[in-house]
Design a protein around this motif. Structure first.
Motif, PDB file in Angstrom:
ATOM      1  N   ILE A  27      45.992  48.534  36.924  1.00  0.00           N
ATOM      2  CA  ILE A  27      45.883  46.897  37.101  1.00  0.00           C
ATOM      3  C   ILE A  27      46.397  46.507  38.485  1.00  0.00           C
ATOM      4  O   ILE A  27      47.317  46.996  38.883  1.00  0.00           O
ATOM      5  CB  ILE A  27      46.759  46.410  36.147  1.00  0.00           C
ATOM      6  N   VAL A  28      45.370  46.373  39.495  1.00  0.00           N
ATOM      7  CA  VAL A  28      45.593  45.839  40.832  1.00  0.00           C
ATOM      8  C   VAL A  28      45.812  44.435  40.762  1.00  0.00           C
ATOM      9  O   VAL A  28      45.155  43.592  40.485  1.00  0.00           O
ATOM     10  CB  VAL A  28      44.371  46.157  41.759  1.00  0.00           C
ATOM     11  N   SER A  60      50.099  44.782  45.878  1.00  0.00           N
ATOM     12  CA  SER A  60      49.748  44.832  47.164  1.00  0.00           C
ATOM     13  C   SER A  60      50.342  43.428  47.725  1.00  0.00           C
ATOM     14  O   SER A  60      50.301  42.113  47.226  1.00  0.00           O
ATOM     15  CB  SER A  60      48.250  44.663  47.572  1.00  0.00           C
ATOM     16  N   SER A  61      51.087  43.559  49.099  1.00  0.00           N
ATOM     17  CA  SER A  61      51.594  42.263  49.812  1.00  0.00           C
ATOM     18  C   SER A  61      50.480  41.469  50.200  1.00  0.00           C
ATOM     19  O   SER A  61      50.500  40.298  50.839  1.00  0.00           O
ATOM     20  CB  SER A  61      52.514  42.728  50.702  1.00  0.00           C
ATOM     21  N   ASN A  67      41.631  42.585  45.964  1.00  0.00           N
ATOM     22  CA  ASN A  67      40.012  41.986  45.583  1.00  0.00           C
ATOM     23  C   ASN A  67      39.311  43.002  46.235  1.00  0.00           C
ATOM     24  O   ASN A  67      38.426  43.273  45.385  1.00  0.00           O
ATOM     25  CB  ASN A  67      39.902  40.439  46.262  1.00  0.00           C
ATOM     26  N   GLN A  68      39.475  43.358  47.211  1.00  0.00           N
ATOM     27  CA  GLN A  68      38.566  44.392  47.782  1.00  0.00           C
ATOM     28  C   GLN A  68      38.547  45.750  47.255  1.00  0.00           C
ATOM     29  O   GLN A  68      37.455  46.482  47.059  1.00  0.00           O
ATOM     30  CB  GLN A  68      38.807  44.496  49.302  1.00  0.00           C
ATOM     31  N   LEU A  81      41.503  43.910  37.956  1.00  0.00           N
ATOM     32  CA  LEU A  81      42.206  43.122  38.968  1.00  0.00           C
ATOM     33  C   LEU A  81      42.684  41.937  37.970  1.00  0.00           C
ATOM     34  O   LEU A  81      42.020  41.274  37.254  1.00  0.00           O
ATOM     35  CB  LEU A  81      40.977  42.553  39.810  1.00  0.00           C
ATOM     36  N   VAL A  82      44.132  41.613  38.211  1.00  0.00           N
ATOM     37  CA  VAL A  82      44.767  40.302  37.970  1.00  0.00           C
ATOM     38  C   VAL A  82      44.989  39.522  39.149  1.00  0.00           C
ATOM     39  O   VAL A  82      45.535  39.885  39.967  1.00  0.00           O
ATOM     40  CB  VAL A  82      45.919  40.708  37.147  1.00  0.00           C
ATOM     41  N   THR A  83      44.329  38.348  39.121  1.00  0.00           N
ATOM     42  CA  THR A  83      44.266  37.282  40.070  1.00  0.00           C
ATOM     43  C   THR A  83      44.265  35.961  39.749  1.00  0.00           C
ATOM     44  O   THR A  83      44.223  35.562  38.619  1.00  0.00           O
ATOM     45  CB  THR A  83      43.062  37.625  40.860  1.00  0.00           C
TER      46      THR A  83
END
Length: 311
Positions: A27-28, A60-61, A67-68, A81-83
């Motif tokens: 999970i990014v 990621s900071s 997203n990319q 992706l969790v956003t």
């Protein structure tokens, strides 16, 4: 009996779906400790057992890199992706190296966060309608706090002033803390801030709450009426969502959607998320897709009407 060549060929996408998951799922998401990270770790812990694979969180900071990373990942369900909704709403205000509708496959709309319309206690108003009437009688005399153009405080207030047809001056601050300090000091009269930040200040009498930004009454702020009671259709909330790379097979999307819905519907998880200012939504992938499209349409219309430009 002989099989035809067509019958013998199995689509790679079908093979992927049948084998999913065949390795660690990652999970990014954004910074460690933020709300996206908290939700990511809750999901990772709860999904590992049902999926039969390890589920890890990769932080990621940068708000753009996750997203990319997912937009370019293999569409096999092993990179998610969790956003927050700023991922898609932000593209209304600035160019992004991805298209939120074309470069991702929606899985689930996890939750919504409420904002609260607050005013300084010295302002002689006790409801949203009274504030609107007060501002209409004094065009350009009131001001509101905002942190940045295109930020949540700015957008929520712009939507409010636009729908109410009132003239209120924007005052920019370097961050939410400075904005709240000036609100409490009375240097700005109003603002729309996150419920988790607003409620302690309201409870202590330092600010006065008039309404919540969810379309309907919410468990997040059960005693506060929605602003939509005075301005029908007003809704400005932050969402958290889970998405996959474009082209991910429907079988994989549906499996993930089913498992995440199960996690979100667990009473203990609902309680945890509610304590973090997240009201669970869940539902089918189509719910998230519809929300993304609706948000992009609404905010694009506001940008055009209000002439909002990045500064």
């Amino acid at each position: 009996m002989q099989l035809t060549i067509a019958a013998a060929i199995v689509s790679p996408a079908v093979v992927q779906a049948q084998d999913f998951p065949s390795k660690t799922v990652r999970i990014v998401t954004t910074d460690v400790g933020g709300s996206n990270d908290t939700i990511s770790r809750l999901l990772a812990n709860a999904l590992a057992g049902p999926l039969g694979q390890s589920v890890i969180v990769e932080n990621s900071s940068s708000g753009v890199i996750p997203n990319q990373t997912v937009a370019r990942a293999e569409p096999d369900g092993h990179t998610l992706l969790v956003t927050g909704s700023s991922m898609w709403i932000g593209t209304v205000f600035r160019e992004a190296p991805y298209d939120p509708l074309q470069d991702f496959t929606p899985i689930i709309l996890v939750s919504q966060d409420a904002n609260v319309l607050v005013v300084h206690p010295s302002l002689p108003v006790n409801s949203v309608q009274e504030l609107i009437d007060y501002a209409k009688a004094r065009p350009g005399e009131l001001n509101y706090a905002a942190t940045s153009v295109g930020g949540s405080m700015h957008l929520a207030a712009e939507m409010f002033t636009s729908m109410a047809d009132i003239d209120v001056v924007r005052i920019n601050y370097s961050g939410g803390s400075a904005a709240r300090t000036d609100l409490m000091a009375g240097n700005v009269q109003m603002g729309i801030i996150g419920a988790d930040s607003a409620l302690p200040l309201v409870d202590s009498g330092k600010l006065k709450a008039l309404g919540v930004t969810t379309l309907d009454p919410t468990e997040l702020v059960p005693d506060l009426p929605p602003i939509s009671g005075a301005l029908p259709g007003y809704e400005v909330v932050a969402y958290t969502a889970v998405l996959a790379p474009p082209g991910t097979p429907a079988e994989i999307i549906n499996r993930l959607n089913e498992e995440i819905n199960r996690v979100l519907n667990d009473p203990e998880n609902k309680k945890i998320l509610l304590g973090l200012n997240h009201e669970v939504i869940g539902g089918a992938p189509s719910v998230l897709e519809a929300r993304m499209k609706s948000d992009l349409e609404r905010w694009s219309a506001l940008v055009e009407k209000a002439g909002i430009k990045l500064e």
